[in-house]
Design a protein around this motif. Structure first.
Motif, short mmCIF file in Angstrom:
data_model
loop_
_atom_site.label_atom_id
_atom_site.label_comp_id
_atom_site.label_asym_id
_atom_site.label_seq_id
_atom_site.Cartn_x
_atom_site.Cartn_y
_atom_site.Cartn_z
N ALA A 160 0.82 -1.21 0.00
CA ALA A 160 0.00 0.00 0.00
C ALA A 160 0.85 1.26 0.00
O ALA A 160 0.48 2.29 -0.56
CB ALA A 160 -0.92 0.01 1.22
N ALA A 161 2.02 1.18 0.61
CA ALA A 161 2.89 2.34 0.69
C ALA A 161 3.53 2.67 -0.66
O ALA A 161 3.96 3.80 -0.88
CB ALA A 161 3.97 2.12 1.74
N THR A 162 3.59 1.68 -1.55
CA THR A 162 4.21 1.91 -2.85
C THR A 162 3.28 1.55 -4.01
O THR A 162 3.73 1.40 -5.14
CB THR A 162 5.50 1.06 -2.97
N ALA A 163 1.99 1.42 -3.70
CA ALA A 163 1.04 0.96 -4.72
C ALA A 163 0.97 1.92 -5.90
O ALA A 163 1.05 3.14 -5.75
CB ALA A 163 -0.35 0.82 -4.09
N GLY A 164 0.82 1.33 -7.08
CA GLY A 164 0.73 2.12 -8.29
C GLY A 164 -0.68 2.21 -8.82
O GLY A 164 -1.65 1.87 -8.13
N PRO A 165 -0.83 2.66 -10.06
CA PRO A 165 -2.17 2.87 -10.65
C PRO A 165 -3.03 1.61 -10.69
O PRO A 165 -4.25 1.71 -10.73
CB PRO A 165 -1.84 3.35 -12.08
N GLY A 166 -2.40 0.45 -10.68
CA GLY A 166 -3.18 -0.78 -10.73
C GLY A 166 -4.12 -0.91 -9.55
O GLY A 166 -5.27 -1.35 -9.70
N TRP A 167 -3.66 -0.53 -8.36
CA TRP A 167 -4.51 -0.57 -7.17
C TRP A 167 -5.67 0.39 -7.32
O TRP A 167 -6.80 0.09 -6.93
CB TRP A 167 -3.68 -0.21 -5.93
N LEU A 168 -5.38 1.57 -7.86
CA LEU A 168 -6.43 2.58 -8.02
C LEU A 168 -7.50 2.09 -8.99
O LEU A 168 -8.70 2.21 -8.72
CB LEU A 168 -5.83 3.89 -8.52
N LEU A 169 -7.08 1.52 -10.10
CA LEU A 169 -8.04 1.01 -11.08
C LEU A 169 -8.87 -0.12 -10.49
O LEU A 169 -10.09 -0.20 -10.72
CB LEU A 169 -7.30 0.54 -12.33
N LEU A 170 -8.22 -1.01 -9.74
CA LEU A 170 -8.95 -2.11 -9.13
C LEU A 170 -9.97 -1.61 -8.11
O LEU A 170 -11.12 -2.06 -8.09
CB LEU A 170 -7.97 -3.07 -8.46
N SER A 171 -9.55 -0.66 -7.27
CA SER A 171 -10.46 -0.12 -6.25
C SER A 171 -11.65 0.58 -6.88
O SER A 171 -12.79 0.40 -6.45
CB SER A 171 -9.70 0.84 -5.33
N LEU A 172 -11.38 1.39 -7.89
CA LEU A 172 -12.47 2.09 -8.56
C LEU A 172 -13.38 1.11 -9.29
O LEU A 172 -14.61 1.31 -9.36
CB LEU A 172 -11.91 3.12 -9.54
N GLY A 173 -12.80 0.06 -9.83
CA GLY A 173 -13.61 -0.95 -10.50
C GLY A 173 -14.54 -1.67 -9.53
O GLY A 173 -15.72 -1.90 -9.83
#
Length: 212
Positions: A160-173
């Motif tokens: 979580a401290a180094t998460a990239g755009p992939g986490w954001l896309l997954l969360s928004l999805g």
């Protein structure tokens, strides 16, 4: 002129009544409480059942926020909901309001060192809460006990401290999918009552299926 001046005040009173009826005020208080806990006790280690290792409070905040804030997604006034001219609007507004009150929690995680993408998991958890609220109503929180354990065992803090755009896309999805399911199910419940062919069903029996 007095009528023109009274219009904003009337709308404000209505908005305050709606916020109170939906529990968004209490949800905001819960959100701020989670922010305080995350800021002051975020690095405190806790032990959970079925976990061999301890985990810090901050890492549990995303799941706890979904459990605490998801209460505002449950329609506790179905009689008033039936009066809405557009059934789709109310669940959509409830969902949007819940997302807004969750933003301080997201900000707290970012302030604690998580990336915005990593902190966005709060929104993904809200998507799961929305889906659970649509299916389980007031019991929406039950699956999250298992999710707390699973989330802690996954040990995502470093990611979580180094998460990239992939986490954001997954969360928004997840938020979009869970939110869409929630809005559709809630709208279906209302329309089922309104357009029921059976007068007895329309008068009360089906209304019970809308109650939490």
């Amino acid at each position: 002129m007095p009528r023109a001046e009274g219009w904003p005040a009337e709308r404000l009173r209505t908005a305050r009544a709606v916020v109170g009826c939906w529990g968004l005020g209490a949800a905001l208080v819960a959100s701020l409480a989670l922010c305080v806990v995350g800021s002051l006790a975020g690095d405190v280690y806790v032990e959970l059942p079925f976990l061999r290792n301890k985990t810090v409070v901050l890492h549990l905040i995303p799941v706890l926020s979904a459990m605490a804030l998801g209460f505002g997604l449950v329609d506790r006034t179905p009689g008033l909901t039936l009066l809405a001219p557009v059934p789709l609007r109310l669940p959509l507004l409830r969902l949007a309001g819940t997302v807004v009150v969750a933003l301080p929690v997201l900000g707290t995680l970012v302030g604690a060192g998580w990336t915005v993408a990593g902190a966005s998991v709060v929104l993904g958890m809200l998507g799961l809460a929305a889906l659970s609220a649509a299916l389980l109503r007031l019991w929406y929180w039950v699956p999250f006990f298992g999710l707390v354990v699973g989330w802690a065992q996954a040990r995502p803090p470093a990611a979580a401290a180094t998460a990239g755009p992939g986490w954001l896309l997954l969360s928004l999805g997840v938020l979009a999918a869970g939110g869409a399911a929630y809005v559709l199910v809630e709208t279906w419940r209302v329309r089922r009552v309104i357009h029921g062919d059976d007068a007895r069903t329309r008068g009360g029996r089906d209304l019970d299926t809308m109650r939490p």
